[in-house]
Scaffold this motif. Structure first.
Motif, PDB file in Angstrom:
ATOM      1  N   ALA A 226     -10.116  10.886  -5.055  1.00  0.00           N
ATOM      2  CA  ALA A 226      -9.893  11.811  -3.945  1.00  0.00           C
ATOM      3  C   ALA A 226      -9.159  11.126  -2.796  1.00  0.00           C
ATOM      4  N   PHE A 227      -9.525   9.896  -2.493  1.00  0.00           N
ATOM      5  CA  PHE A 227      -8.861   9.141  -1.420  1.00  0.00           C
ATOM      6  C   PHE A 227      -7.386   8.945  -1.743  1.00  0.00           C
ATOM      7  N   LEU A 228      -7.075   8.616  -2.982  1.00  0.00           N
ATOM      8  CA  LEU A 228      -5.681   8.409  -3.365  1.00  0.00           C
ATOM      9  C   LEU A 228      -4.883   9.711  -3.263  1.00  0.00           C
ATOM     10  N   HIS A 229      -5.471  10.814  -3.710  1.00  0.00           N
ATOM     11  CA  HIS A 229      -4.799  12.111  -3.553  1.00  0.00           C
ATOM     12  C   HIS A 229      -4.489  12.386  -2.082  1.00  0.00           C
TER      13      HIS A 229
ATOM     14  N   GLY B 240       7.605 -17.429   9.713  1.00  0.00           N
ATOM     15  CA  GLY B 240       8.516 -16.315   9.500  1.00  0.00           C
ATOM     16  C   GLY B 240       8.110 -15.331   8.428  1.00  0.00           C
ATOM     17  N   ILE B 241       6.963 -15.539   7.795  1.00  0.00           N
ATOM     18  CA  ILE B 241       6.495 -14.623   6.747  1.00  0.00           C
ATOM     19  C   ILE B 241       5.121 -14.088   7.145  1.00  0.00           C
ATOM     20  N   HIS B 242       4.963 -12.774   7.123  1.00  0.00           N
ATOM     21  CA  HIS B 242       3.658 -12.170   7.371  1.00  0.00           C
ATOM     22  C   HIS B 242       2.847 -12.166   6.070  1.00  0.00           C
ATOM     23  N   LEU B 243       1.612 -12.593   6.172  1.00  0.00           N
ATOM     24  CA  LEU B 243       0.688 -12.596   5.045  1.00  0.00           C
ATOM     25  C   LEU B 243      -0.360 -11.525   5.314  1.00  0.00           C
ATOM     26  N   CYS B 244      -0.407 -10.507   4.448  1.00  0.00           N
ATOM     27  CA  CYS B 244      -1.173  -9.296   4.743  1.00  0.00           C
ATOM     28  C   CYS B 244      -2.132  -8.913   3.621  1.00  0.00           C
ATOM     29  N   TYR B 245      -3.387  -8.711   3.984  1.00  0.00           N
ATOM     30  CA  TYR B 245      -4.343  -8.049   3.106  1.00  0.00           C
ATOM     31  C   TYR B 245      -4.211  -6.534   3.274  1.00  0.00           C
ATOM     32  N   ALA B 246      -4.597  -5.790   2.244  1.00  0.00           N
ATOM     33  CA  ALA B 246      -4.601  -4.330   2.350  1.00  0.00           C
ATOM     34  C   ALA B 246      -5.967  -3.803   2.762  1.00  0.00           C
ATOM     35  N   GLY B 247      -7.037  -4.535   2.428  1.00  0.00           N
ATOM     36  CA  GLY B 247      -8.385  -3.993   2.566  1.00  0.00           C
ATOM     37  C   GLY B 247      -8.757  -3.215   1.324  1.00  0.00           C
ATOM     38  N   GLY B 248     -10.031  -3.210   0.975  1.00  0.00           N
ATOM     39  CA  GLY B 248     -10.468  -2.569  -0.259  1.00  0.00           C
ATOM     40  C   GLY B 248     -10.281  -1.061  -0.253  1.00  0.00           C
ATOM     41  N   PHE B 249      -9.799  -0.526  -1.379  1.00  0.00           N
ATOM     42  CA  PHE B 249      -9.520   0.905  -1.523  1.00  0.00           C
ATOM     43  C   PHE B 249     -10.607   1.608  -2.329  1.00  0.00           C
TER      44      PHE B 249
END
Length: 418
Positions: free
Chosen positions: A108-111, A338-347
């Motif tokens: 549902a979250f992905l939709h 010069g590079i951003h290192l990014c987590y997304a967080g759990g989905f």
């Protein structure tokens, strides 16, 4: 706080599951609940229709390109941890959310995210299924990716450390993904025989139709298999990006830079690149609360050795940001050399998390610069934000990851201000 109400899931004519989240404040009357559900259904239907119309020429074998509005939007989904659907229960949610909470909440979250963002590409950064709790790997993947498939939006995936723990090998999982509808995922680079892992590939994003960059990639996307666990007896812990993968990345980056900086006219800098994989690099541990945006709520679960891939990217000079998953309750993004290192967080809801801390997704928006004649040129900026799985899909932590330096001559300020 929102409680999740048990819902039924229906199968459409092609067997793709669909689900709509039924969210309400725990003390709201049923009439309010019905209004919320109706609004979400209308939003989903109208947005999906618009997305299908705008994406009718996209899909496997098609080129990615910027929209006529000069934008390219990427939705990152990290750690769905999909199991067996409605029988696979949620982890780390509040007591009032637990009843009826399952993999279907992830669906549902992905939709909802697809309907709200209408991305041009959806990227899944590993642990798409949780192998130990997936009775049949293929069925679990079919269910996990079904919202992306039904949206007709191109999508790409890499593997995490749990995808191969069910009924398919790591190679088998990637082969199944490559065979799915609308995916741009690749098993490995064409013409490259000796490379570690499964799912190393790149995608090019071309400029707007009719612009000078129509046939050029102005944004390069790199996907790598960061492995699962170390296979070296004396090195414990997680896997890492191997030398063979780095050689492929270097050669691909050089090829793309040569093409971009020579045609249609000489460019002073390479087209920006973004890298997607699952396991964090050791360099993620450098950040603290003073130099990142977001939160760090657990340790950095990188490999116990540093294979040097961060240095390789710095030397290549085109990658502006790296996007990963793996550590579910980290969602920060910080810049290093010069590079951003990014987590997304759990989905995913079957993934470990933190009760009361909303599941989330990361969105990246690349925007083109306007040319003097009013057309579209190269990439001007790359921004990111996160959305929470609450009733409003709340937006947080808007950041500029990269912006093009201004060009042209800069005259000295006249003496006396004249």
């Amino acid at each position: 706080m929102y409680s999740y109400i048990r819902r039924e899931i229906e199968e459409d004519e092609v067997g793709i599951a669909s689900a709509t989240p039924l969210l309400r404040p725990s003390n709201s009357p049923m009439a309010n609940l019905q209004l919320v559900v109706a609004a979400l259904l209308l939003l989903s239907l109208s947005s999906d229709s618009a997305s299908a119309a705008s994406s009718s020429t996209k899909g496997q074998g098609q080129s990615l390109r910027f929209s006529e509005k000069g934008e390219f939007r990427i939705l990152q989904v990290a750690d769905m941890h999909y199991g067996d659907g409605k029988t696979t229960l949620c982890e780390d949610v509040l007591p009032q959310q637990f009843v009826g909470c399952s993999d279907l909440n992830t669906t549902a979250f992905l939709h909802r995210m697809i309907a709200a963002v209408n991305p041009h590409l959806i990227v899944f950064t590993g642990d798409n299924i949780f192998g130990f709790d997936a009775t049949d790997a293929a069925s679990s993947m079919n269910a996990a990716f079904s919202p992306a498939i039904s949206s007709n939006i191109p999508w790409a995936a890499v593997l995490g450390n749990h995808d191969q723990e069910s009924t398919l090998s790591r190679a088998g999982v990637m082969k199944h993904i490559v065979g799915m509808k609308h995916t741009l995922s690749q098993f490995n680079p064409p013409g490259v025989d000796n490379i570690d892992g499964f799912g190393n590939y790149n995608l090019e994003v071309h400029g707007v139709v009719g612009s000078a960059f129509e046939n050029n990639s102005v944004l390069n996307l790199y996907f790598l298999d960061s492995g699962d666990y170390s296979t070296v007896p004396l090195i414990p812990g997680y896997g890492w990006i191997k030398p063979s993968q780095q050689v492929w990345f270097q050669s691909t980056s050089k090829k793309l830079q040569r093409a971009y900086m020579n045609t249609p006219e000489a460019q002073k800098a390479p087209a920006p690149g973004l890298a997607y994989f699952h396991i964090p690099l050791p360099e993620f541990a450098i950040f603290d609360s003073s130099n990142f945006t977001g939160v760090k709520q657990e340790g950095i679960s990188s490999a116990s050795v540093n294979s040097g891939f961060f240095t390789t990217m710095v030397e290549a000079g085109d990658v502006k940001a790296v996007f990963i998953g793996h550590d579910h309750v980290n969602d920060f993004c910080g810049e290093l050399t010069g590079i951003h290192l990014c987590y997304a967080g759990g989905f995913g809801y079957h993934a470990y998390g933190k009760a009361g801390w909303d599941r989330r997704a990361r969105v990246v928006v690349a925007s083109l610069e306007k040319t003097e004649n009013g057309g579209w040129g190269a990439v001007k900026s790359i921004k990111t934000r996160k959305h929470l799985d609450d009733q409003q899909l709340t937006t947080i932590d808007v950041q500029v990851l990269w912006s093009k330096k201004p060009t042209g001559s800069h005259r000295k300020k006249p003496i006396g201000g004249l």
